[in-house]
Design a protein around this motif. Structure first.
Motif, mmCIF file in Angstrom:
data_model
loop_
_atom_site.group_PDB
_atom_site.id
_atom_site.type_symbol
_atom_site.label_atom_id
_atom_site.label_comp_id
_atom_site.label_asym_id
_atom_site.label_seq_id
_atom_site.Cartn_x
_atom_site.Cartn_y
_atom_site.Cartn_z
ATOM 1 N N HIS A 4 0.872 -1.169 0.000
ATOM 2 C CA HIS A 4 0.000 0.000 0.000
ATOM 3 C C HIS A 4 0.910 1.219 0.000
ATOM 4 N N VAL A 5 0.704 2.095 -0.968
ATOM 5 C CA VAL A 5 1.666 3.164 -1.229
ATOM 6 C C VAL A 5 0.951 4.503 -1.387
ATOM 7 N N VAL A 6 1.642 5.564 -0.973
ATOM 8 C CA VAL A 6 1.162 6.935 -1.132
ATOM 9 C C VAL A 6 2.257 7.739 -1.830
ATOM 10 N N VAL A 7 1.852 8.573 -2.784
ATOM 11 C CA VAL A 7 2.789 9.452 -3.489
ATOM 12 C C VAL A 7 2.182 10.849 -3.560
ATOM 13 N N ALA A 8 2.948 11.856 -3.165
ATOM 14 C CA ALA A 8 2.529 13.253 -3.307
ATOM 15 C C ALA A 8 3.081 13.790 -4.622
ATOM 16 N N PHE A 9 2.392 14.759 -5.192
ATOM 17 C CA PHE A 9 2.818 15.404 -6.434
ATOM 18 C C PHE A 9 2.960 16.895 -6.204
ATOM 19 N N ASP A 10 4.017 17.468 -6.799
ATOM 20 C CA ASP A 10 4.247 18.909 -6.746
ATOM 21 C C ASP A 10 4.588 19.405 -8.138
ATOM 22 N N ARG A 11 4.452 20.690 -8.334
ATOM 23 C CA ARG A 11 4.806 21.295 -9.618
ATOM 24 C C ARG A 11 6.284 21.689 -9.597
ATOM 25 N N ASP A 12 6.959 21.430 -10.732
ATOM 26 C CA ASP A 12 8.365 21.834 -10.853
ATOM 27 C C ASP A 12 8.433 23.282 -11.354
ATOM 28 N N ALA A 13 9.635 23.783 -11.593
ATOM 29 C CA ALA A 13 9.831 25.172 -12.013
ATOM 30 C C ALA A 13 9.144 25.490 -13.341
ATOM 31 N N ARG A 34 -3.608 9.174 4.422
ATOM 32 C CA ARG A 34 -2.337 9.880 4.224
ATOM 33 C C ARG A 34 -2.375 10.694 2.928
ATOM 34 N N ALA A 35 -2.930 10.128 1.866
ATOM 35 C CA ALA A 35 -3.028 10.847 0.594
ATOM 36 C C ALA A 35 -3.897 12.094 0.752
ATOM 37 N N ARG A 36 -5.011 11.957 1.452
ATOM 38 C CA ARG A 36 -5.900 13.108 1.682
ATOM 39 C C ARG A 36 -5.144 14.216 2.425
ATOM 40 N N ALA A 37 -4.382 13.846 3.436
ATOM 41 C CA ALA A 37 -3.619 14.833 4.212
ATOM 42 C C ALA A 37 -2.510 15.462 3.366
ATOM 43 N N LEU A 38 -1.797 14.654 2.592
ATOM 44 C CA LEU A 38 -0.711 15.178 1.755
ATOM 45 C C LEU A 38 -1.229 16.154 0.702
ATOM 46 N N ALA A 39 -2.416 15.900 0.183
ATOM 47 C CA ALA A 39 -2.979 16.769 -0.853
ATOM 48 C C ALA A 39 -3.242 18.180 -0.333
ATOM 49 N N LEU A 40 -3.355 18.342 0.970
ATOM 50 C CA LEU A 40 -3.546 19.673 1.544
ATOM 51 C C LEU A 40 -2.280 20.514 1.478
ATOM 52 N N HIS A 42 0.353 19.692 -0.901
ATOM 53 C CA HIS A 42 0.984 19.471 -2.207
ATOM 54 C C HIS A 42 -0.055 19.704 -3.299
ATOM 55 N N ALA A 43 0.375 19.670 -4.547
ATOM 56 C CA ALA A 43 -0.564 19.837 -5.661
ATOM 57 C C ALA A 43 -1.593 18.715 -5.689
ATOM 58 N N GLY A 44 -1.185 17.537 -5.251
ATOM 59 C CA GLY A 44 -2.085 16.393 -5.208
ATOM 60 C C GLY A 44 -1.402 15.210 -4.571
ATOM 61 N N ALA A 45 -2.165 14.122 -4.411
ATOM 62 C CA ALA A 45 -1.612 12.900 -3.829
ATOM 63 C C ALA A 45 -2.428 11.710 -4.303
ATOM 64 N N LEU A 46 -1.779 10.566 -4.319
ATOM 65 C CA LEU A 46 -2.360 9.342 -4.831
ATOM 66 C C LEU A 46 -2.104 8.208 -3.854
ATOM 67 N N ALA A 47 -3.119 7.382 -3.629
ATOM 68 C CA ALA A 47 -2.971 6.158 -2.837
ATOM 69 C C ALA A 47 -3.186 4.994 -3.791
ATOM 70 N N PHE A 48 -2.293 4.001 -3.749
ATOM 71 C CA PHE A 48 -2.504 2.820 -4.576
ATOM 72 C C PHE A 48 -1.971 1.584 -3.878
ATOM 73 N N SER A 49 -2.457 0.436 -4.342
ATOM 74 C CA SER A 49 -2.008 -0.862 -3.830
ATOM 75 C C SER A 49 -1.549 -1.703 -4.997
ATOM 76 N N ARG A 50 -0.565 -2.538 -4.730
ATOM 77 C CA ARG A 50 -0.028 -3.419 -5.763
ATOM 78 C C ARG A 50 0.315 -4.755 -5.134
ATOM 79 N N THR A 51 -0.140 -5.829 -5.759
ATOM 80 C CA THR A 51 0.103 -7.170 -5.255
ATOM 81 C C THR A 51 1.081 -7.880 -6.174
ATOM 82 N N GLY A 52 2.047 -8.575 -5.575
ATOM 83 C CA GLY A 52 3.002 -9.304 -6.387
ATOM 84 C C GLY A 52 4.083 -9.946 -5.554
ATOM 85 N N ASP A 53 5.063 -10.466 -6.265
ATOM 86 C CA ASP A 53 6.186 -11.166 -5.643
ATOM 87 C C ASP A 53 7.476 -10.406 -5.941
ATOM 88 N N PRO A 54 8.048 -9.731 -4.942
ATOM 89 C CA PRO A 54 9.268 -8.971 -5.193
ATOM 90 C C PRO A 54 10.449 -9.838 -5.614
#
Length: 78
Positions: A4-13, A34-40, A42-54
């Protein structure tokens, strides 16, 4: 194994959206909160899940339960 992963997004120059460092969290509920809080702050935030075998590198498609504000999904593919 499911990650389960969270990523924030920001604008570059130049004004483009860039993802920050991915943060692994304990559950999809925590990821959404966490994504909801980060979006406050940052420009935005994303929560996603990924299943697999590392060990083999085989993963299913990501599931996106929440996104807030501005995100660029294409910037995460690679």
């Amino acid at each position: 194994m499911t990650y389960h992963v969270v990523v924030a997004f920001d604008r570059d120059a130049e004004g483009g959206l860039k993802p920050g460092e991915a943060q692994e969290v304990m559950s999809p509920v925590v990821a959404e909160r966490r994504a909801r809080a980060l979006a406050l702050e940052h420009a935005g935030a994303l929560a996603f899940s990924r299943t697999g075998d590392p060990a083999t590198g085989e993963f299913q498609e990501a599931v996106i339960p929440a996104q807030f504000g501005e995100v660029d999904l294409d910037s995460l593919r690679g």
